[in-house]
Design an enzyme around this catalytic site. Structure first.
Site, PDB file in Angstrom:
ATOM      1  N   LYS A   1       5.923   3.945 -12.121  1.00  0.00           N
ATOM      2  CA  LYS A   1       5.371   4.694 -10.986  1.00  0.00           C
ATOM      3  C   LYS A   1       5.968   6.082 -10.842  1.00  0.00           C
ATOM      4  O   LYS A   1       5.297   6.998 -10.372  1.00  0.00           O
ATOM      5  CB  LYS A   1       5.584   3.898  -9.710  1.00  0.00           C
ATOM      6  CG  LYS A   1       4.764   2.636  -9.718  1.00  0.00           C
ATOM      7  CD  LYS A   1       4.739   1.982  -8.381  1.00  0.00           C
ATOM      8  CE  LYS A   1       3.829   0.792  -8.495  1.00  0.00           C
ATOM      9  NZ  LYS A   1       3.385   0.317  -7.219  1.00  0.00           N
TER      10      LYS A   1
ATOM     11  N   GLU B   1       9.728   7.226  -0.669  1.00  0.00           N
ATOM     12  CA  GLU B   1       8.436   7.830  -0.370  1.00  0.00           C
ATOM     13  C   GLU B   1       8.268   7.832   1.139  1.00  0.00           C
ATOM     14  O   GLU B   1       8.750   6.923   1.809  1.00  0.00           O
ATOM     15  CB  GLU B   1       7.353   6.937  -0.998  1.00  0.00           C
ATOM     16  CG  GLU B   1       6.114   7.650  -1.386  1.00  0.00           C
ATOM     17  CD  GLU B   1       5.268   6.819  -2.360  1.00  0.00           C
ATOM     18  OE1 GLU B   1       5.317   7.062  -3.557  1.00  0.00           O
ATOM     19  OE2 GLU B   1       4.567   5.930  -1.883  1.00  0.00           O
ATOM     20  N   LYS B   2       7.566   8.815   1.658  1.00  0.00           N
ATOM     21  CA  LYS B   2       7.256   8.785   3.087  1.00  0.00           C
ATOM     22  C   LYS B   2       6.405   7.554   3.358  1.00  0.00           C
ATOM     23  O   LYS B   2       5.499   7.242   2.603  1.00  0.00           O
ATOM     24  CB  LYS B   2       6.490  10.045   3.476  1.00  0.00           C
ATOM     25  CG  LYS B   2       6.010   9.984   4.894  1.00  0.00           C
ATOM     26  CD  LYS B   2       5.861  11.315   5.552  1.00  0.00           C
ATOM     27  CE  LYS B   2       5.726  11.161   7.051  1.00  0.00           C
ATOM     28  NZ  LYS B   2       6.918  10.562   7.677  1.00  0.00           N
TER      29      LYS B   2
ATOM     30  N   LYS C   1      10.558   2.116  -2.978  1.00  0.00           N
ATOM     31  CA  LYS C   1       9.615   1.469  -3.909  1.00  0.00           C
ATOM     32  C   LYS C   1      10.216   1.321  -5.303  1.00  0.00           C
ATOM     33  O   LYS C   1      10.910   2.220  -5.780  1.00  0.00           O
ATOM     34  CB  LYS C   1       8.327   2.296  -4.028  1.00  0.00           C
ATOM     35  CG  LYS C   1       7.458   2.241  -2.799  1.00  0.00           C
ATOM     36  CD  LYS C   1       6.279   3.182  -2.914  1.00  0.00           C
ATOM     37  CE  LYS C   1       5.057   2.520  -3.538  1.00  0.00           C
ATOM     38  NZ  LYS C   1       3.849   3.372  -3.374  1.00  0.00           N
TER      39      LYS C   1
ATOM     40  N   ASN D   1      -4.241   2.393 -12.047  1.00  0.00           N
ATOM     41  CA  ASN D   1      -4.385   1.149 -12.803  1.00  0.00           C
ATOM     42  C   ASN D   1      -5.203   1.428 -14.051  1.00  0.00           C
ATOM     43  O   ASN D   1      -6.314   1.946 -13.971  1.00  0.00           O
ATOM     44  CB  ASN D   1      -5.047   0.073 -11.949  1.00  0.00           C
ATOM     45  CG  ASN D   1      -4.131  -0.379 -10.838  1.00  0.00           C
ATOM     46  OD1 ASN D   1      -2.929  -0.549 -11.049  1.00  0.00           O
ATOM     47  ND2 ASN D   1      -4.661  -0.545  -9.653  1.00  0.00           N
TER      48      ASN D   1
ATOM     49  N   ARG E   1      -6.854  -0.345 -16.201  1.00  0.00           N
ATOM     50  CA  ARG E   1      -7.594  -1.556 -16.591  1.00  0.00           C
ATOM     51  C   ARG E   1      -8.793  -1.736 -15.676  1.00  0.00           C
ATOM     52  O   ARG E   1      -8.975  -0.987 -14.726  1.00  0.00           O
ATOM     53  CB  ARG E   1      -6.669  -2.762 -16.443  1.00  0.00           C
ATOM     54  CG  ARG E   1      -6.084  -2.802 -15.045  1.00  0.00           C
ATOM     55  CD  ARG E   1      -5.436  -4.105 -14.694  1.00  0.00           C
ATOM     56  NE  ARG E   1      -4.662  -4.004 -13.475  1.00  0.00           N
ATOM     57  CZ  ARG E   1      -5.122  -4.096 -12.243  1.00  0.00           C
ATOM     58  NH1 ARG E   1      -6.400  -4.318 -12.039  1.00  0.00           N
ATOM     59  NH2 ARG E   1      -4.348  -3.982 -11.196  1.00  0.00           N
TER      60      ARG E   1
ATOM     61  N   GLY F   1       2.651  -5.565  -4.959  1.00  0.00           N
ATOM     62  CA  GLY F   1       3.293  -5.407  -3.651  1.00  0.00           C
ATOM     63  C   GLY F   1       4.766  -5.795  -3.621  1.00  0.00           C
ATOM     64  O   GLY F   1       5.380  -5.811  -2.554  1.00  0.00           O
TER      65      GLY F   1
ATOM     66  N   HIS G   1       0.006  -6.734   1.108  1.00  0.00           N
ATOM     67  CA  HIS G   1      -0.331  -5.731   0.084  1.00  0.00           C
ATOM     68  C   HIS G   1      -1.321  -6.247  -0.952  1.00  0.00           C
ATOM     69  O   HIS G   1      -1.484  -5.646  -2.002  1.00  0.00           O
ATOM     70  CB  HIS G   1       0.923  -5.194  -0.616  1.00  0.00           C
ATOM     71  CG  HIS G   1       1.919  -4.598   0.327  1.00  0.00           C
ATOM     72  ND1 HIS G   1       1.594  -3.585   1.185  1.00  0.00           N
ATOM     73  CD2 HIS G   1       3.223  -4.878   0.544  1.00  0.00           C
ATOM     74  CE1 HIS G   1       2.662  -3.265   1.900  1.00  0.00           C
ATOM     75  NE2 HIS G   1       3.656  -4.038   1.533  1.00  0.00           N
TER      76      HIS G   1
ATOM     77  N   LYS H   1      -5.293  -7.176  -1.778  1.00  0.00           N
ATOM     78  CA  LYS H   1      -6.629  -6.913  -1.252  1.00  0.00           C
ATOM     79  C   LYS H   1      -7.390  -8.218  -0.981  1.00  0.00           C
ATOM     80  O   LYS H   1      -7.283  -9.166  -1.748  1.00  0.00           O
ATOM     81  CB  LYS H   1      -7.423  -6.079  -2.259  1.00  0.00           C
ATOM     82  CG  LYS H   1      -6.777  -4.724  -2.517  1.00  0.00           C
ATOM     83  CD  LYS H   1      -7.249  -4.106  -3.799  1.00  0.00           C
ATOM     84  CE  LYS H   1      -6.433  -2.865  -4.103  1.00  0.00           C
ATOM     85  NZ  LYS H   1      -6.633  -2.397  -5.479  1.00  0.00           N
TER      86      LYS H   1
HETATM   87  P1  ADP Z   1       1.669  -2.370  -6.092  1.00  0.00           P
HETATM   88  O1  ADP Z   1       1.619  -1.804  -7.468  1.00  0.00           O
HETATM   89  O2  ADP Z   1       2.828  -3.288  -5.867  1.00  0.00           O
HETATM   90  O3  ADP Z   1       0.363  -2.913  -5.633  1.00  0.00           O
HETATM   91  P2  ADP Z   1       1.175   0.139  -4.643  1.00  0.00           P
HETATM   92  O4  ADP Z   1       1.969   1.371  -4.861  1.00  0.00           O
HETATM   93  O5  ADP Z   1      -0.199   0.105  -5.216  1.00  0.00           O
HETATM   94  O6  ADP Z   1       2.026  -1.125  -5.163  1.00  0.00           O
HETATM   95  O7  ADP Z   1       1.088  -0.170  -3.108  1.00  0.00           O
HETATM   96  C1  ADP Z   1       0.519  -1.368  -2.638  1.00  0.00           C
HETATM   97  C2  ADP Z   1       0.245  -1.252  -1.153  1.00  0.00           C
HETATM   98  O8  ADP Z   1       1.468  -0.964  -0.445  1.00  0.00           O
HETATM   99  C3  ADP Z   1      -0.705  -0.148  -0.763  1.00  0.00           C
HETATM  100  O9  ADP Z   1      -2.063  -0.518  -0.871  1.00  0.00           O
HETATM  101  C4  ADP Z   1      -0.285   0.066   0.675  1.00  0.00           C
HETATM  102  O10 ADP Z   1      -0.804  -0.993   1.470  1.00  0.00           O
HETATM  103  C5  ADP Z   1       1.221  -0.084   0.647  1.00  0.00           C
HETATM  104  N1  ADP Z   1       1.916   1.207   0.417  1.00  0.00           N
HETATM  105  C6  ADP Z   1       2.295   1.735  -0.773  1.00  0.00           C
HETATM  106  N2  ADP Z   1       2.884   2.956  -0.616  1.00  0.00           N
HETATM  107  C7  ADP Z   1       2.900   3.215   0.721  1.00  0.00           C
HETATM  108  C8  ADP Z   1       3.379   4.320   1.550  1.00  0.00           C
HETATM  109  N3  ADP Z   1       3.968   5.395   1.036  1.00  0.00           N
HETATM  110  N4  ADP Z   1       3.209   4.208   2.892  1.00  0.00           N
HETATM  111  C9  ADP Z   1       2.613   3.121   3.441  1.00  0.00           C
HETATM  112  N5  ADP Z   1       2.158   2.060   2.728  1.00  0.00           N
HETATM  113  C10 ADP Z   1       2.287   2.078   1.384  1.00  0.00           C
END
Ligand code: ADP
Length: 450
Positions: A116, A200-201, A158, A289, A291, A165, A235, A237
């Site tokens: 990431k 990250e914010k 993260k 992603n 894929r 998630g 996290h 869907k």
């Molecule tokens: P993963 O690869 O584990 O799915 P992601 O980076 O795609 O991780 O983030 C998954 C979910 O986490 C996002 O859809 C969102 O709900 C939450 N999320 C990720 N980054 C942030 C952020 N900076 N602020 C708030 N929520 C976040």
């Protein structure tokens, strides 16, 4: 040329890939574990090869067994589906080394996007907006504090190797930060064998909006509009729709064009999805992603483009059969993920499906490998299938979804069908008025009432 394609996956996605192949006149081989002998993909594929016991580590994740199956059956391509080895750069390299076509991007692109931090840096370079945060991995608490202060609390810690998630922790104040880092590192180490984390914010009320793209080796790149996947639990869907009720046509054209331009600069090949958080009119990249996504059918419904078919064309070295101008957004689509889980406690409920009735009629599609008498094995994720509905507009789509959910019967096990029935009656869902935390709040209120 692809005459025979090996499907390195299971469940509904194995069947989805098989279907695209058959429509293209391609022979299919499906690999399977001992637990999946009775699967629909095994029944329908032209050939099947058992590659090991139930545990994924010894079957669906076993690269050598899959490659051996491809060699024995003379397959000239491998489609990895989603999950399992689909984002494993080493596997993509091994497939290529065996002179077999990997239906997906290059191993290098998989590698960059799988990290990431590297992905975020790559996105900044090609002009994609990202979430403010630390420049890379944080190596000390002092560095983390500095980064957190700059992007202002609350912040999210993260994992660089994160997925599903996992490896994420929120820190609301500087006091929480040290503990959040420790917990995220621990979780990341256990899940991914890599404890690098970054800051990250933390966006408080964003929506999750992602852009589907496709690119071929002839320099053609197109975006296929967006999907709104804000309805999530832990996290993950649960319910997705396209287009997003939160965007105007101008906004969707703008972000689509930005993403397509970036993808071209990256030299990316095949299907991919750029995921963003969207808050107060701004997009923030979170990950790409490399894929096929679970929710790809809603994009197929609003564009009429068969994404799997195009993936295979691109892998063969052909041009995609459409250009950006051909990607016309028609109507509205929603997907409900139907899982073998209790609709309130979400406890997995594998076992035999005693009754199964699929809804039908105009605008209804069911992507599922289940049938009456099928036993869902306890070893894999609990997805039974996806109910996808298309309408001329969002209102028609919601009404159609209600009636399709009411027609659907899955007996013998607990499923999340009831959750979706409640969701389509909820005023906020009807209005399209939700963020990524809405579903958790909805579920909590529900428990409080009972
Ligand atoms: P993963 O690869 O584990 O799915 P992601 O980076 O795609 O991780 O983030 C998954 C979910 O986490 C996002 O859809 C969102 O709900 C939450 N999320 C990720 N980054 C942030 C952020 N900076 N602020 C708030 N929520 C976040």
């Amino acid at each position: 040329m692809i005459k025979k394609l090996l499907i390195a996956n299971r469940g509904e996605i194995a069947l989805r890939i098989h279907r695209a192949c058959k429509e293209m006149g391609i022979q299919t081989v499906v690999v399977h574990s001992e637990a999946d002998r009775d699967s629909m993909a095994v029944r329908l594929a032209d050939e099947s090869v058992c590659i090991g016991p139930a545990a994924s580590a010894n079957s669906y994740l076993k690269k050598s067994a899959i490659l051996t199956a491809a060699e024995i059956t003379g397959a000239d391509a491998i489609h990895p589906g989603y999950g399992f080895l689909s984002e494993n750069a080493q596997f993509a390299d091994m497939v290529a080394a065996h002179d077999i076509i990997f239906v997906g991007p290059t191993a290098d692109h998989i590698r960059i996007m799988g990290d990431k931090i590297a992905a975020k840096k790559a996105m900044i370079k090609v002009g994609v907006p990202v979430v403010p945060g630390s420049e890379g991995a944080v190596t000390s608490i002092a560095e983390a504090k500095k980064a957190a202060k700059l992007c202002k609390y609350p912040v999210l810690v993260k994992a660089a190797a994160g997925g599903g998630g996992r490896g994420m922790r929120v820190a609301h104040t500087e006091k929480d930060l040290e503990q959040a880092i420790k917990a995220a590192k621990q979780e990341a180490k256990a899940a991914f064998g890599d404890d690098a984390v970054y800051i990250e914010k933390y966006l408080e009320k964003p929506r999750h909006i992602e852009i589907q793209i496709m690119a071929d080796s002839h320099g053609n790149v197109a975006h296929l509009w967006e999907r709104d996947c804000s309805l999530q639990r832990r996290h993950q869907k649960v319910f997705e729709e396209a287009p997003s009720p939160a965007l105007t046509q101008v906004q969707r054209e703008e972000i689509g064009a930005t993403v397509a331009k970036a993808v071209k600069k990256l030299g990316y090949l095949g299907a991919g999805t750029m995921e963003f958080l969207y808050e107060k009119g701004e997009f923030y990249f979170i990950e790409m992603n490399t894929r096929l996504q679970v929710e790809h059918p809603i994009t197929e419904m609003i564009t009429g483009i068969d994404i799997v078919r195009q993936q295979i064309r691109i892998a063969k070295g052909e041009e995609m059969s459409f250009t950006q101008e051909d990607v016309i957004l028609v109507g509205h689509a929603i997907e409900c993920r139907l899982n073998a889980e209790h609709p309130e406690t979400f406890i997995p409920s594998p076992g035999m499906i005693t009754d199964f009735h699929a809804p039908g009629g105009p605008g209804v599609r069911l992507d599922s490998a289940a049938y009456s008498g099928y036993t869902i094995p306890p070893h894999y994720d609990s997805l039974i299938g996806k109910l996808i509905v298309h309408g001329r507009n969002r209102r028609e789509c919601v009404m159609r979804l209600r009636r399709a959910l009411n027609e659907m019967v899955i007996g013998g096990i607990e499923t999340t069908l009831g959750l979706h029935q409640r969701l389509v009656e909820a005023e906020d869902v009807i209005q399209g008025n939700y963020d990524i935390h809405w579903l958790e709040r909805f579920l909590q209120n529900k428990t409080m009432q009972t």
